[in-house]
Design a protein around this motif. Structure first.
Motif, PDB file in Angstrom:
ATOM      1  N   GLN A 187       0.877  -1.172   0.000  1.00 54.70           N
ATOM      2  CA  GLN A 187       0.000   0.000   0.000  1.00 54.70           C
ATOM      3  C   GLN A 187       0.915   1.223   0.000  1.00 54.70           C
ATOM      4  O   GLN A 187       1.654   1.459   0.950  1.00 54.70           O
ATOM      5  N   ILE A 188       0.881   1.999  -1.096  1.00 55.37           N
ATOM      6  CA  ILE A 188       1.783   3.131  -1.289  1.00 55.37           C
ATOM      7  C   ILE A 188       1.005   4.433  -1.197  1.00 55.37           C
ATOM      8  O   ILE A 188      -0.067   4.581  -1.805  1.00 55.37           O
ATOM      9  N   SER A 189       1.529   5.383  -0.444  1.00 55.85           N
ATOM     10  CA  SER A 189       0.919   6.706  -0.306  1.00 55.85           C
ATOM     11  C   SER A 189       1.971   7.778  -0.530  1.00 55.85           C
ATOM     12  O   SER A 189       3.166   7.567  -0.276  1.00 55.85           O
ATOM     13  N   LEU A 190       1.527   8.929  -1.009  1.00 55.93           N
ATOM     14  CA  LEU A 190       2.404  10.076  -1.245  1.00 55.93           C
ATOM     15  C   LEU A 190       2.015  11.199  -0.289  1.00 55.93           C
ATOM     16  O   LEU A 190       0.824  11.516  -0.150  1.00 55.93           O
ATOM     17  N   PRO A 247      -4.984  -7.532   1.398  1.00 53.39           N
ATOM     18  CA  PRO A 247      -6.340  -7.030   1.141  1.00 53.39           C
ATOM     19  C   PRO A 247      -7.360  -7.637   2.086  1.00 53.39           C
ATOM     20  O   PRO A 247      -7.268  -8.800   2.453  1.00 53.39           O
ATOM     21  N   VAL A 248      -8.321  -6.808   2.495  1.00 58.56           N
ATOM     22  CA  VAL A 248      -9.370  -7.271   3.393  1.00 58.56           C
ATOM     23  C   VAL A 248     -10.166  -8.397   2.752  1.00 58.56           C
ATOM     24  O   VAL A 248     -10.713  -9.262   3.439  1.00 58.56           O
ATOM     25  N   ALA A 249     -10.211  -8.422   1.424  1.00 62.52           N
ATOM     26  CA  ALA A 249     -10.953  -9.466   0.707  1.00 62.52           C
ATOM     27  C   ALA A 249     -10.483  -9.491  -0.737  1.00 62.52           C
ATOM     28  O   ALA A 249      -9.922  -8.522  -1.237  1.00 62.52           O
ATOM     29  N   LYS A 250     -10.692 -10.626  -1.384  1.00 63.78           N
ATOM     30  CA  LYS A 250     -10.477 -10.741  -2.824  1.00 63.78           C
ATOM     31  C   LYS A 250     -11.766 -11.271  -3.442  1.00 63.78           C
ATOM     32  O   LYS A 250     -12.103 -12.449  -3.307  1.00 63.78           O
ATOM     33  N   ASN A 275      -8.764 -11.030   6.400  1.00 64.70           N
ATOM     34  CA  ASN A 275      -8.628 -10.966   7.849  1.00 64.70           C
ATOM     35  C   ASN A 275     -10.003 -11.198   8.462  1.00 64.70           C
ATOM     36  O   ASN A 275     -10.965 -11.511   7.750  1.00 64.70           O
ATOM     37  N   SER A 276     -10.105 -11.031   9.761  1.00 60.16           N
ATOM     38  CA  SER A 276     -11.372 -11.290  10.451  1.00 60.16           C
ATOM     39  C   SER A 276     -12.055 -10.003  10.905  1.00 60.16           C
ATOM     40  O   SER A 276     -13.028 -10.052  11.667  1.00 60.16           O
ATOM     41  N   ASN A 277     -11.560  -8.847  10.445  1.00 59.19           N
ATOM     42  CA  ASN A 277     -12.183  -7.590  10.830  1.00 59.19           C
ATOM     43  C   ASN A 277     -13.569  -7.456  10.204  1.00 59.19           C
ATOM     44  O   ASN A 277     -13.840  -8.025   9.154  1.00 59.19           O
ATOM     45  N   GLN A 278     -14.429  -6.698  10.855  1.00 62.08           N
ATOM     46  CA  GLN A 278     -15.710  -6.398  10.256  1.00 62.08           C
ATOM     47  C   GLN A 278     -15.520  -5.497   9.039  1.00 62.08           C
ATOM     48  O   GLN A 278     -14.524  -4.765   8.933  1.00 62.08           O
ATOM     49  N   ILE A 279     -16.484  -5.536   8.131  1.00 59.91           N
ATOM     50  CA  ILE A 279     -16.341  -4.817   6.873  1.00 59.91           C
ATOM     51  C   ILE A 279     -17.601  -4.009   6.560  1.00 59.91           C
ATOM     52  O   ILE A 279     -18.666  -4.260   7.116  1.00 59.91           O
ATOM     53  N   THR A 280     -17.427  -3.041   5.680  1.00 62.48           N
ATOM     54  CA  THR A 280     -18.541  -2.302   5.088  1.00 62.48           C
ATOM     55  C   THR A 280     -18.672  -2.743   3.638  1.00 62.48           C
ATOM     56  O   THR A 280     -17.688  -2.770   2.905  1.00 62.48           O
ATOM     57  N   VAL A 319     -30.715   1.831 -14.381  1.00 65.57           N
ATOM     58  CA  VAL A 319     -30.066   0.856 -15.254  1.00 65.57           C
ATOM     59  C   VAL A 319     -28.756   1.442 -15.770  1.00 65.57           C
ATOM     60  O   VAL A 319     -28.681   2.621 -16.153  1.00 65.57           O
ATOM     61  N   GLY A 320     -27.679   0.638 -15.778  1.00 64.75           N
ATOM     62  CA  GLY A 320     -26.389   1.140 -16.245  1.00 64.75           C
ATOM     63  C   GLY A 320     -25.305   0.091 -16.153  1.00 64.75           C
ATOM     64  O   GLY A 320     -25.524  -1.011 -15.627  1.00 64.75           O
ATOM     65  N   ASN A 321     -24.115   0.440 -16.659  1.00 65.63           N
ATOM     66  CA  ASN A 321     -22.996  -0.509 -16.743  1.00 65.63           C
ATOM     67  C   ASN A 321     -21.853  -0.210 -15.777  1.00 65.63           C
ATOM     68  O   ASN A 321     -20.876  -0.951 -15.751  1.00 65.63           O
ATOM     69  N   ASP A 322     -21.924   0.875 -15.019  1.00 66.86           N
ATOM     70  CA  ASP A 322     -20.780   1.312 -14.206  1.00 66.86           C
ATOM     71  C   ASP A 322     -20.974   1.006 -12.725  1.00 66.86           C
ATOM     72  O   ASP A 322     -20.661   1.828 -11.857  1.00 66.86           O
ATOM     73  N   TYR A 323     -21.465  -0.192 -12.414  1.00 67.55           N
ATOM     74  CA  TYR A 323     -21.668  -0.585 -11.019  1.00 67.55           C
ATOM     75  C   TYR A 323     -20.537  -1.501 -10.550  1.00 67.55           C
ATOM     76  O   TYR A 323     -19.888  -2.186 -11.355  1.00 67.55           O
ATOM     77  N   SER A 324     -20.314  -1.533  -9.241  1.00 65.48           N
ATOM     78  CA  SER A 324     -19.325  -2.435  -8.644  1.00 65.48           C
ATOM     79  C   SER A 324     -19.664  -2.612  -7.171  1.00 65.48           C
ATOM     80  O   SER A 324     -20.473  -1.871  -6.601  1.00 65.48           O
ATOM     81  N   ILE A 325     -19.029  -3.613  -6.552  1.00 62.29           N
ATOM     82  CA  ILE A 325     -19.146  -3.830  -5.113  1.00 62.29           C
ATOM     83  C   ILE A 325     -17.843  -3.388  -4.458  1.00 62.29           C
ATOM     84  O   ILE A 325     -16.746  -3.753  -4.906  1.00 62.29           O
ATOM     85  N   ARG A 326     -17.950  -2.577  -3.414  1.00 63.40           N
ATOM     86  CA  ARG A 326     -16.767  -2.122  -2.673  1.00 63.40           C
ATOM     87  C   ARG A 326     -16.814  -2.667  -1.252  1.00 63.40           C
ATOM     88  O   ARG A 326     -17.835  -2.578  -0.576  1.00 63.40           O
ATOM     89  N   ILE A 327     -15.700  -3.239  -0.817  1.00 60.98           N
ATOM     90  CA  ILE A 327     -15.572  -3.775   0.537  1.00 60.98           C
ATOM     91  C   ILE A 327     -14.462  -3.011   1.253  1.00 60.98           C
ATOM     92  O   ILE A 327     -13.340  -2.907   0.742  1.00 60.98           O
ATOM     93  N   THR A 328     -14.774  -2.490   2.441  1.00 56.73           N
ATOM     94  CA  THR A 328     -13.824  -1.687   3.206  1.00 56.73           C
ATOM     95  C   THR A 328     -13.634  -2.273   4.593  1.00 56.73           C
ATOM     96  O   THR A 328     -14.608  -2.633   5.263  1.00 56.73           O
ATOM     97  N   ASP A 329     -12.388  -2.376   5.027  1.00 54.15           N
ATOM     98  CA  ASP A 329     -12.053  -2.825   6.378  1.00 54.15           C
ATOM     99  C   ASP A 329     -12.441  -1.719   7.359  1.00 54.15           C
ATOM    100  O   ASP A 329     -11.978  -0.581   7.236  1.00 54.15           O
ATOM    101  N   THR A 330     -13.309  -2.023   8.331  1.00 50.97           N
ATOM    102  CA  THR A 330     -13.765  -0.989   9.265  1.00 50.97           C
ATOM    103  C   THR A 330     -12.655  -0.504  10.194  1.00 50.97           C
ATOM    104  O   THR A 330     -12.758   0.585  10.759  1.00 50.97           O
ATOM    105  N   LYS A 331     -11.581  -1.290  10.333  1.00 51.64           N
ATOM    106  CA  LYS A 331     -10.464  -0.880  11.189  1.00 51.64           C
ATOM    107  C   LYS A 331      -9.353  -0.192  10.407  1.00 51.64           C
ATOM    108  O   LYS A 331      -8.423   0.351  11.007  1.00 51.64           O
ATOM    109  N   ASP A 332      -9.427  -0.230   9.087  1.00 54.07           N
ATOM    110  CA  ASP A 332      -8.415   0.392   8.238  1.00 54.07           C
ATOM    111  C   ASP A 332      -9.107   0.918   6.990  1.00 54.07           C
ATOM    112  O   ASP A 332      -9.330   0.183   6.037  1.00 54.07           O
ATOM    113  N   GLY A 333      -9.481   2.194   7.032  1.00 51.26           N
ATOM    114  CA  GLY A 333     -10.244   2.772   5.932  1.00 51.26           C
ATOM    115  C   GLY A 333      -9.519   2.802   4.609  1.00 51.26           C
ATOM    116  O   GLY A 333     -10.152   2.993   3.560  1.00 51.26           O
TER     117      GLY A 333
END
Length: 247
Positions: free
Chosen positions: A49-52, A108-111, A135-140, A172-186
């Protein structure tokens, strides 16, 4: 002003280092700053995970108007590149600024493995998404349209499966996705491949019954008997039409 910015960046780049990531070169390209760096690791399968960061916030907050080899799931290697839209992030800027890259091992919190690009999900129905927990953290869990969350489920178990209902009136549309976020690490966020949301009943099937009923009425009321003579029928000139019994 441009020369001052470049000199300050180059001086900062010779010393800026953070966990196996080292800045090699920095350049100013229009209103963007391009950071070239190497990410060294003896195991090429690892992900980072790289940040600037910049001195403008005293290196306290990661920059957001960035793209390229930044964010999650970054593989080790040389000649990595980050483009930073400095004007979009800071507005009109004048003066010196220093940059720093920070990296940490990314698990990654999930694949997500149950959604492929181009899949179609019907609105008004429940669908199951599956993934491999990291991991076993709760997710959004969120249903996304572009970058906007449409439906959100908080504090869900990271157990590898979830059934979600796409609301009946979802666009109706084509630009949908599912996002999963670790509640302990945003910052630990994964997204599925894009998919389409479609109507529960195709529009053609909704129109066809109307056409059929209209055709039946035309046959029953206007076919077979010719034009009645208003002066020869019973009941004061009215005409009686016998309709068939409907099933």
């Amino acid at each position: 002003m441009r020369k001052k910015v470049i000199v300050a960046l180059l001086l900062a780049a010779t010393a800026a280092q953070a966990q196996k990531a080292s800045i090699k070169r920095v350049e100013l390209a229009g209103e963007k700053i391009v950071v070239h760096y190497d990410l060294e690791d003896s195991n090429p399968a690892n992900e980072y995970q790289i940040s600037l960061y910049s001195s403008q916030s005293n290196f306290g907050t990661a920059l957001t108007k960035v793209r390229g080899d930044v964010g999650t799931e970054i593989k080790p290697g040389a000649n990595k590149k980050i483009e930073w839209s400095i004007r979009e992030e800071l507005g009109p800027f004048k003066g010196k600024i220093s940059l720093e890259i920070r990296g940490k091992m990314f698990v990654p919190v999930a694949k997500i493995n149950s959604i492929s690009e181009g899949d179609k999900f019907k609105r008004g129905k429940s669908h199951t998404v599956t993934w491999k927990p990291g991991n076993s953290n709760q997710i959004t869990i969120e249903l996304m349209k572009g970058d906007q969350p449409i439906q959100t489920q908080n504090n869900q178990s990271n157990n590898g499966t979830y059934s979600f209902l796409i609301a009946p009136h979802t666009t109706v549309g084509n630009d949908y996705s599912i996002r999963i976020t670790d509640t302990k690490d945003g910052e630990n966020v994964v997204r599925s491949q894009p998919f389409a949301v479609t109507r529960k009943v195709p529009l053609l099937l909704k129109v066809l019954p109307i056409v059929a009923v209209g055709g039946a009425a035309a046959v029953l009321l206007g076919g077979g008997g010719g034009t009645p003579d208003p002066g020869t029928g019973n009941n004061g000139g009215s005409t009686q039409i016998e309709l068939p019994e409907f099933p």
